[in-house]
Design a protein around this motif. Structure first.
Motif, PDB file in Angstrom:
ATOM      1  N   SER A   1       0.958  -1.177   0.098  1.00  0.00           N
ATOM      2  CA  SER A   1       0.044   0.051  -0.157  1.00  0.00           C
ATOM      3  C   SER A   1       1.011   1.394  -0.103  1.00  0.00           C
ATOM      4  O   SER A   1       0.584   2.286  -0.536  1.00  0.00           O
ATOM      5  CB  SER A   1      -0.821   0.043   1.174  1.00  0.00           C
ATOM      6  OG  SER A   1      -1.885  -0.880   1.266  1.00  0.00           O
ATOM      7  N   ALA A   2       1.914   1.148   0.802  1.00  0.00           N
ATOM      8  CA  ALA A   2       2.690   2.207   0.809  1.00  0.00           C
ATOM      9  C   ALA A   2       3.583   2.729  -0.620  1.00  0.00           C
ATOM     10  O   ALA A   2       3.523   3.774  -0.864  1.00  0.00           O
ATOM     11  CB  ALA A   2       4.119   2.232   1.929  1.00  0.00           C
ATOM     12  N   LEU A   3       4.097   1.551  -1.228  1.00  0.00           N
ATOM     13  CA  LEU A   3       4.571   1.508  -2.448  1.00  0.00           C
ATOM     14  C   LEU A   3       3.553   2.206  -3.502  1.00  0.00           C
ATOM     15  O   LEU A   3       3.965   3.144  -4.384  1.00  0.00           O
ATOM     16  CB  LEU A   3       4.855   0.355  -3.158  1.00  0.00           C
ATOM     17  CG  LEU A   3       5.773   0.163  -4.455  1.00  0.00           C
ATOM     18  CD1 LEU A   3       6.736   1.258  -4.285  1.00  0.00           C
ATOM     19  CD2 LEU A   3       5.893  -1.100  -4.641  1.00  0.00           C
ATOM     20  N   SER A   4       2.291   2.133  -3.653  1.00  0.00           N
ATOM     21  CA  SER A   4       1.221   2.512  -4.346  1.00  0.00           C
ATOM     22  C   SER A   4       0.925   4.087  -3.818  1.00  0.00           C
ATOM     23  O   SER A   4       1.175   4.847  -4.949  1.00  0.00           O
ATOM     24  CB  SER A   4       0.132   1.559  -4.207  1.00  0.00           C
ATOM     25  OG  SER A   4       0.150   0.367  -4.551  1.00  0.00           O
ATOM     26  N   LEU A   5       0.889   4.124  -2.704  1.00  0.00           N
ATOM     27  CA  LEU A   5       0.673   5.700  -2.354  1.00  0.00           C
ATOM     28  C   LEU A   5       1.791   6.502  -2.690  1.00  0.00           C
ATOM     29  O   LEU A   5       1.620   7.475  -3.080  1.00  0.00           O
ATOM     30  CB  LEU A   5       0.151   5.495  -0.768  1.00  0.00           C
ATOM     31  CG  LEU A   5       0.086   6.927  -0.235  1.00  0.00           C
ATOM     32  CD1 LEU A   5      -1.123   7.679  -1.064  1.00  0.00           C
ATOM     33  CD2 LEU A   5      -0.187   6.939   1.126  1.00  0.00           C
TER      34      LEU A   5
ATOM     35  N   LEU B   1      10.641   9.725  -1.599  1.00  0.00           N
ATOM     36  CA  LEU B   1      11.459   8.733  -2.334  1.00  0.00           C
ATOM     37  C   LEU B   1      12.296   7.730  -1.411  1.00  0.00           C
ATOM     38  O   LEU B   1      12.163   6.586  -1.538  1.00  0.00           O
ATOM     39  CB  LEU B   1      12.617   9.520  -3.007  1.00  0.00           C
ATOM     40  CG  LEU B   1      12.262  10.189  -4.334  1.00  0.00           C
ATOM     41  CD1 LEU B   1      13.210  11.156  -4.880  1.00  0.00           C
ATOM     42  CD2 LEU B   1      11.821   9.283  -5.401  1.00  0.00           C
ATOM     43  N   ASP B   2      12.581   8.475  -0.025  1.00  0.00           N
ATOM     44  CA  ASP B   2      13.222   7.579   0.917  1.00  0.00           C
ATOM     45  C   ASP B   2      12.083   6.578   1.544  1.00  0.00           C
ATOM     46  O   ASP B   2      12.459   5.472   1.572  1.00  0.00           O
ATOM     47  CB  ASP B   2      13.491   8.368   1.931  1.00  0.00           C
ATOM     48  CG  ASP B   2      14.221   7.671   3.114  1.00  0.00           C
ATOM     49  OD1 ASP B   2      15.025   6.734   2.785  1.00  0.00           O
ATOM     50  OD2 ASP B   2      14.236   8.047   4.191  1.00  0.00           O
TER      51      ASP B   2
ATOM     52  N   GLN C   1      12.019   2.303   1.471  1.00  0.00           N
ATOM     53  CA  GLN C   1      11.929   1.726   2.693  1.00  0.00           C
ATOM     54  C   GLN C   1      10.918   0.606   2.368  1.00  0.00           C
ATOM     55  O   GLN C   1      10.915  -0.485   2.925  1.00  0.00           O
ATOM     56  CB  GLN C   1      11.602   2.471   3.694  1.00  0.00           C
ATOM     57  CG  GLN C   1      12.491   3.687   4.279  1.00  0.00           C
ATOM     58  CD  GLN C   1      12.005   4.299   5.729  1.00  0.00           C
ATOM     59  OE1 GLN C   1      11.686   4.011   6.284  1.00  0.00           O
ATOM     60  NE2 GLN C   1      12.617   5.338   5.387  1.00  0.00           N
ATOM     61  N   ALA C   2       9.790   1.044   1.746  1.00  0.00           N
ATOM     62  CA  ALA C   2       8.643   0.190   1.386  1.00  0.00           C
ATOM     63  C   ALA C   2       9.191  -1.158   0.482  1.00  0.00           C
ATOM     64  O   ALA C   2       8.829  -2.395   0.572  1.00  0.00           O
ATOM     65  CB  ALA C   2       7.555   0.819   0.785  1.00  0.00           C
TER      66      ALA C   2
ATOM     67  N   ASN D   1      17.574   2.311  -6.162  1.00  0.00           N
ATOM     68  CA  ASN D   1      17.249   3.344  -7.354  1.00  0.00           C
ATOM     69  C   ASN D   1      16.631   4.446  -6.701  1.00  0.00           C
ATOM     70  O   ASN D   1      16.925   5.570  -6.866  1.00  0.00           O
ATOM     71  CB  ASN D   1      16.276   2.726  -8.442  1.00  0.00           C
ATOM     72  CG  ASN D   1      15.940   3.640  -9.338  1.00  0.00           C
ATOM     73  OD1 ASN D   1      17.034   4.357 -10.079  1.00  0.00           O
ATOM     74  ND2 ASN D   1      14.773   3.847  -9.854  1.00  0.00           N
ATOM     75  N   TYR D   2      15.535   4.075  -5.942  1.00  0.00           N
ATOM     76  CA  TYR D   2      14.750   5.389  -5.073  1.00  0.00           C
ATOM     77  C   TYR D   2      15.633   6.045  -4.102  1.00  0.00           C
ATOM     78  O   TYR D   2      15.609   7.341  -3.896  1.00  0.00           O
ATOM     79  CB  TYR D   2      13.630   4.808  -4.454  1.00  0.00           C
ATOM     80  CG  TYR D   2      12.224   4.565  -5.521  1.00  0.00           C
ATOM     81  CD1 TYR D   2      11.570   5.585  -5.861  1.00  0.00           C
ATOM     82  CD2 TYR D   2      12.177   3.390  -6.225  1.00  0.00           C
ATOM     83  CE1 TYR D   2      10.431   5.603  -6.918  1.00  0.00           C
ATOM     84  CE2 TYR D   2      10.956   3.281  -7.088  1.00  0.00           C
ATOM     85  CZ  TYR D   2      10.264   4.567  -7.369  1.00  0.00           C
ATOM     86  OH  TYR D   2       9.251   4.226  -8.422  1.00  0.00           O
ATOM     87  N   PHE D   3      16.270   5.220  -3.374  1.00  0.00           N
ATOM     88  CA  PHE D   3      17.307   5.898  -2.543  1.00  0.00           C
ATOM     89  C   PHE D   3      18.125   6.765  -3.167  1.00  0.00           C
ATOM     90  O   PHE D   3      18.575   7.993  -2.756  1.00  0.00           O
ATOM     91  CB  PHE D   3      17.996   4.940  -1.547  1.00  0.00           C
ATOM     92  CG  PHE D   3      17.309   4.232  -0.516  1.00  0.00           C
ATOM     93  CD1 PHE D   3      16.287   4.730   0.192  1.00  0.00           C
ATOM     94  CD2 PHE D   3      17.510   2.955  -0.394  1.00  0.00           C
ATOM     95  CE1 PHE D   3      15.545   4.278   1.127  1.00  0.00           C
ATOM     96  CE2 PHE D   3      16.683   2.074   0.532  1.00  0.00           C
ATOM     97  CZ  PHE D   3      15.700   2.807   1.313  1.00  0.00           C
TER      98      PHE D   3
END
Length: 228
Positions: free
Chosen positions: A25-29, A56-57, A61-62, A74-76
């Motif tokens: 859910s965190a990834l989608s949001l 992004l951080d 984490q998600a 990549n996101y970090f």
């Protein structure tokens, strides 16, 4: 409520999702939130940059929670680049600079300017190292390191964590560096890092154990924390 305030409120919900382990859910949001977080208003550019870095951080984490370490890195990395680009306006014009132990290296080398600009740039970077933004960069570097460790890529993990300057390394970071050096066969560097972790925190028993494994006497180990 303006756009930044709305984004900040939703980011709070994103953080709660990560903290409670609702990673999908965190990834989608988070990904949807990035789309709604443009930086086209110069008056709010700093605030939106900070919001984007936080999002992004949290997405990183998600992804770590989901076991997708490559995408997490990549996101970090995007978050780190946003912060270093803001700190070094001339950055990203050349190739990436190789990090060296104990000295933070910006994402890219600033372009050359007039005589004396090198000293000015060094002073600017030195001042920036004491800011909260720099602290966030080092936190992200450690997150990248831990993601690489999950991928069993010790060399890239070491490159990431070595970007944290000596003075900004916590006992946990020193311990991680020591274990990486030991695994890669750099005995002298591992011993030094274990000593730094042990003297910084005499309860870091893993550091004492590592020193014993590397042949440091028990007497010397206890002498380093005498009076603690």
């Amino acid at each position: 409520m303006n756009s930044a305030q709305t984004t900040r409120a939703v980011r709070g919900e994103l953080q709660r999702l990560v903290q409670t382990g609702a990673y999908a859910s965190a990834l989608s949001l988070g990904q949807g939130l990035l789309i709604q977080c443009p930086m086209n208003n110069p008056a709010s550019e700093n605030e939106m940059c900070e919001l984007q870095v936080g999002i992004l951080d949290l997405i990183g984490q998600a992804l770590v929670g989901l076991g997708d370490y490559h995408r997490a890195i990549n996101y970090f990395s995007q978050a780190e680049q946003l912060l270093t680009r803001k700190a070094h306006p001339d950055a990203l014009r050349r190739g990436v600079v190789r990090a060296s132990p104990g000295a933070y290296t910006p994402t890219s080398t600033p372009s050359s300017g007039t005589r004396g600009s090198g000293n000015s740039s060094a002073a600017t970077i030195a001042a920036w190292l004491e800011t909260e933004e720099a602290g966030k960069v080092f936190e992200i570097c450690f997150s990248i390191c831990k993601a690489y460790l999950k991928l069993r890529n010790e060399r890239q993990a070491l490159v990431a964590v070595e970007r944290i300057p000596d003075k900004k390394r916590t006992p946990q970071v020193h311990l991680c560096i020591a274990q990486l050096y030991q695994h890669l066969g750099s005995t002298r560097a591992a011993t030094q890092s274990y000593k730094l972790a042990w003297t910084a925190n005499p309860f870091a028993l893993e550091a004492a154990h590592g020193l014993v494994e590397l042949g440091v006497s028990v007497e010397e180990i206890f002498d380093m924390t005498e009076g603690a």
